[in-house]
Design an enzyme around this catalytic site. Structure first.
Site, mmCIF file in Angstrom:
data_model
loop_
_atom_site.group_PDB
_atom_site.id
_atom_site.type_symbol
_atom_site.label_atom_id
_atom_site.label_comp_id
_atom_site.label_asym_id
_atom_site.label_seq_id
_atom_site.Cartn_x
_atom_site.Cartn_y
_atom_site.Cartn_z
ATOM 1 N N ARG A 135 0.733 -1.104 0.123
ATOM 2 C CA ARG A 135 0.037 -0.012 0.112
ATOM 3 C C ARG A 135 0.767 1.361 -0.094
ATOM 4 O O ARG A 135 0.161 2.415 -0.042
ATOM 5 C CB ARG A 135 -0.938 0.091 1.296
ATOM 6 C CG ARG A 135 -2.136 -0.944 1.045
ATOM 7 C CD ARG A 135 -3.070 -1.009 2.031
ATOM 8 N NE ARG A 135 -2.549 -1.450 2.984
ATOM 9 C CZ ARG A 135 -2.425 -2.674 3.482
ATOM 10 N NH1 ARG A 135 -2.868 -3.686 2.707
ATOM 11 N NH2 ARG A 135 -1.731 -3.221 4.543
ATOM 12 N N GLY A 195 -0.644 -11.910 8.575
ATOM 13 C CA GLY A 195 -0.660 -13.403 8.717
ATOM 14 C C GLY A 195 -1.445 -14.111 9.808
ATOM 15 O O GLY A 195 -1.233 -14.976 9.903
ATOM 16 N N ASN A 274 -7.099 -8.769 14.516
ATOM 17 C CA ASN A 274 -7.891 -9.538 15.029
ATOM 18 C C ASN A 274 -6.988 -10.937 15.648
ATOM 19 O O ASN A 274 -6.136 -11.194 15.405
ATOM 20 C CB ASN A 274 -8.970 -10.323 13.997
ATOM 21 C CG ASN A 274 -8.436 -11.028 12.746
ATOM 22 O OD1 ASN A 274 -7.808 -10.053 11.863
ATOM 23 N ND2 ASN A 274 -8.193 -12.131 12.946
ATOM 24 N N ASP A 319 -13.204 -11.748 13.379
ATOM 25 C CA ASP A 319 -12.181 -11.248 12.095
ATOM 26 C C ASP A 319 -12.376 -9.323 12.259
ATOM 27 O O ASP A 319 -11.924 -8.605 11.267
ATOM 28 C CB ASP A 319 -12.244 -11.408 10.694
ATOM 29 C CG ASP A 319 -11.183 -11.225 9.875
ATOM 30 O OD1 ASP A 319 -10.109 -10.832 10.466
ATOM 31 O OD2 ASP A 319 -11.132 -11.085 8.740
ATOM 32 N N CYS A 620 -5.407 -21.523 -1.927
ATOM 33 C CA CYS A 620 -5.311 -21.539 -3.171
ATOM 34 C C CYS A 620 -6.537 -20.347 -3.522
ATOM 35 O O CYS A 620 -6.336 -19.448 -4.460
ATOM 36 C CB CYS A 620 -5.539 -22.650 -4.142
ATOM 37 S SG CYS A 620 -4.484 -24.118 -3.633
ATOM 38 N N HIS A 624 -6.853 -17.357 -6.150
ATOM 39 C CA HIS A 624 -7.694 -17.962 -7.461
ATOM 40 C C HIS A 624 -9.219 -17.891 -7.324
ATOM 41 O O HIS A 624 -9.983 -18.238 -8.138
ATOM 42 C CB HIS A 624 -7.247 -19.440 -7.597
ATOM 43 C CG HIS A 624 -5.799 -19.397 -8.167
ATOM 44 N ND1 HIS A 624 -5.267 -18.981 -9.460
ATOM 45 C CD2 HIS A 624 -4.452 -19.966 -7.791
ATOM 46 C CE1 HIS A 624 -4.227 -19.311 -9.900
ATOM 47 N NE2 HIS A 624 -3.674 -19.614 -8.641
#
Ligand code: CA
Length: 696
Positions: A135, A195, A274, A319, A620, A624
């Site tokens: 950012r 993470g 969070n 979250d 994934c 995707h």
């Protein structure tokens, strides 16, 4: 002869010294705090206050109708662009995909230098979590500071782009990543990491010396294992708010965004993440506030010592991190002048704090929010609704984990007294029935210990630009937007608000009324916030075009409907002015990848189910897309021939050996042939099932 050589050498040294000292202005905190400097954009939020407010007035409510493209720079190798450019003395600096930093002439768009941190070479052979975008940058002294996906913090010479120092802020084997802009202040540069969902992580921020890159201090956001001893009294105090063996889960709290330096009060504020995992029943089974999750924490900028905190979500379980921008302003509340701190985190409440003490002054809902009824001003705590912690089974909760507001920065205009707030209206259905206390998060496989899916949407729009009055805590005007995930905002003394949208529209609004006064169709979704600057008395507005970030990747259904399919549209930097007449090449029409059929392929449903599990387990879907439906940040695998039976060898190369690392696709060295076959059955099943898909 000897003399003439001597004089020539002296003359060269003098020329060199003049050139280098004459061109490099040394940026200090007074410069970054100076609200009156209208020419530059020296910091992420323009100045230390993070208001994203410019005193420029040449482009205003009346003149903006004439605004056109002055210059553009195509960025054909880039994908999602989310960065705020800096402008210093007529040079613009920004971060592109794979953390490549470019300096361009802000008058013409000519690239002056480029720094490629070679992320793919750094991470080859290692697993990676998270995102390839970043950012922004920070400027201090003669340097530009940049952070990389893989955890390096780097100092570049502002004139040449030469790497001056580079330091690792976490080990390559750790399931962490950096997407945030570093924050430089008082000869130090701060960085955190993300993470929380990628493994058992314990968040922290670190400050490094801007000259040497030496670690100055580190602040841990959650306490570690008590048996190892606490780092300080603050961690000991925080540990009293946790229960069970929280350290086995890491705890989380990762500070991936929101660092504000208060030059006036000499305090540093960080927004914290969070919990890891999300579900508090597993993370801290006997409850507790779990400090310092989801908080604004004030630190001593010189030492990193704790000063005060305000926690937005005690015992977080949805979250609802507080990693959203922290904006400083002088407000008058009930006749009292207040050094205020404004914060609109994911949880749907707009907070005004007294930043001298961290005391809560007011908090009101700015979006559909049902996890709490209100914030009790006497205790400073939310009053939660019964059932909100999904203790009674599946529960529909507003906001969703995308938040009512995310990293798309809000701006504050001291002339109108309004905050321009990008808002998201989405809900999620939470259920944790399939998890028990045996659950453990695995590095790079991660997890949240609760299942969630996008909830029903009661509105006919899910995005909104709001003008929010922080004094009365009320909405003053609103622009409903069909899609969520519009960009951060810019506001000016010219009475304007600028914002880009997921649908590719870049608009200017009257800052007082919300009336749309100008719109440009960029032909590709915009996620990066616009900036403004001036050179020789002429005002410019710039924005990076390239739909990006978590929602854009297809983490939940929606983005694919926009048609910003991977590799189709050109990412670019657009700069506008009042006499701009540059023509920009037309973008292709929105594109919807067509799933491919492999003739004679018989899908084995057991294998496909196993593949579906692997697709989730290895995250994934984070690039995707869920259900292998890409939002555009990575190829739509249903439309890729790579999963045809005859492509076994190339597929091994990409998935196992990291042959597309240069495009941000991490390698998974321990993925077996049998697992690759299972993934093929999953992708073929999804492709064959959805060939008749119609987004209209
Ligand atoms: Ca999170």
């Amino acid at each position: 002869m000897k003399h003439s050589i001597h004089y020539f050498a002296l003359f060269s040294i003098w020329l060199f010294a003049t050139a280098s000292s004459g061109q490099t202005r040394l940026i200090n905190d007074k410069d970054i705090a100076d609200e009156t400097n209208s020419e530059d954009w020296l910091a992420y939020g323009r100045t230390h206050n993070e208001q994203r407010y410019s005193p420029l007035t040449q482009i205003n409510q009346k003149s903006v109708a004439k605004m056109g493209v002055d210059w553009h720079l195509d960025l054909p190798g880039d994908v999602g662009l989310v960065s705020t450019p800096l402008v210093i003395d007529g040079v613009m600096y920004f971060t592109g995909s794979m953390n490549i930093v470019r300096a361009v002439d802000a008058l013409t768009g000519t690239v002056l230098w480029q720094h490629d941190p070679k992320v793919a070479e750094e991470v080859v052979g290692h697993k990676r979590a998270g995102w390839v975008h970043n950012r922004g940058l920070s400027a201090y002294g003669n340097k530009i500071f940049a952070a990389t996906w893989d955890g390096r913090l780097q100092a570049l010479d502002r004139n040449s782009g030469k790497l001056l120092w580079s330091t690792r802020t976490f080990g390559l084997e750790e399931p962490l990543y950096i997407t945030g802009a570093p924050k430089a202040f008082k000869g130090k540069v701060l960085i955190g990491n993300g993470g929380t969902e990628a493994g058992p992580t314990r968040g922290y921020v670190s400050a490094y010396d801007t000259e040497t890159g030496e670690l100055a201090w580190r602040f841990y956001i959650v306490p570690g294992n008590p048996e190892d001893g606490f780092e300080d009294e603050t961690m000991e105090m925080a540990a009293e708010t946790w229960s069970g063996n929280w350290w086995e889960h890491g705890g989380g709290g990762n500070a991936w965004h929101a660092f504000t330096y208060d030059e006036e009060l000499d305090q540093l504020y960080i927004g914290t993440g969070n919990g890891s995992p999300w579900n508090q029943k597993l993370r801290s089974p006997d409850g507790g506030d779990n400090l310092f999750l989801c908080s604004v924490v004030a630190l001593d900028p010189d030492t990193g010592e704790y000063l005060w905190h305000y926690q937005t979500v005690p015992g977080e379980t949805w979250d609802y991190n507080s990693n959203m921008d922290i904006v400083l302003a002088d407000l008058t509340l009930e006749g009292r002048d207040v050094k205020a701190l404004m914060h609109a985190p994911k949880n749907g409440f707009f907070y005004v704090l007294d930043r001298l003490t961290g005391a809560l002054l007011s908090a009101e809902k700015f979006a559909d929010t049902n996890w709490a009824t209100h914030i009790d001003l006497a205790t400073g705590r939310p009053v939660e609704r019964q059932g909100a912690r999904y203790e009674d089974g599946s529960e529909n909760i507003f906001p969703s984990p995308f938040g009512a507001h995310s990293w798309h920065a809000m701006s504050y205009n001291p002339k109108t007294g309004l905050v321009y707030l990008p808002t998201i209206h989405l809900s999620a259905d939470f259920i944790d029935e399939s998890y028990n206390t045996q659950w453990r998060s695995v590095a790079f496989e991660g997890g949240t210990a609760v299942d969630w899916s996008q909830g029903a949407d009661p509105r006919d729009y899910s995005g909104e630009l709001q003008a929010w009055d922080p004094v009365t805590q009320q909405k003053r005007w609103s622009v409903p937007q069909s899609d969520p995930w519009a960009s951060g905002t810019l506001t000016t003394a010219g009475g304007l608000v600028f914002q880009g949208e997921a649908n590719g529209h870049f608009s200017a609004y009257d800052a007082s009324s919300g009336e749309t006064v100008w719109t440009f169709d960029a032909g590709l979704g915009i996620s990066a916030p616009p900036i403004t600057y001036a050179i020789d008395g002429k005002q410019y507005v710039s924005v990076l075009v390239g739909y990006g970030g978590g929602y854009a990747s297809g983490l939940t259904p929606g983005s694919e409907r926009l048609g910003w399919a991977y590799g189709v549209h050109t990412r670019r930097l657009l700069t506008f002015s009042l006499d701009g007449k540059n023509s920009v090449p037309q973008q292709p029409a929105p594109h919807y990848p067509e799933p491919l059929i492999e003739a004679d392929f018989a899908v084995n449903n057991n294998l496909a189910e196993k593949g579906a599990g692997l697709f989730i387990q290895h995250a994934c879907y984070a690039c995707h897309g869920l259900g292998a439906i890409s939002g555009g940040m990575a190829p739509d695998l249903r439309a890729s021939a790579m999963f045809f039976s005859e492509m076994t060898q190339p597929l091994r190369g990409i998935v196992r050996e990291g042959k597309r690392l240069d495009r941000g696709m991490p390698g998974y060295p321990d993925m077996s042939d049998a697992e690759l076959v299972a993934l093929r059955h999953y992708i073929r099943r999804e492709a064959h099932a959805q060939t008749d898909i119609n987004w209209e």
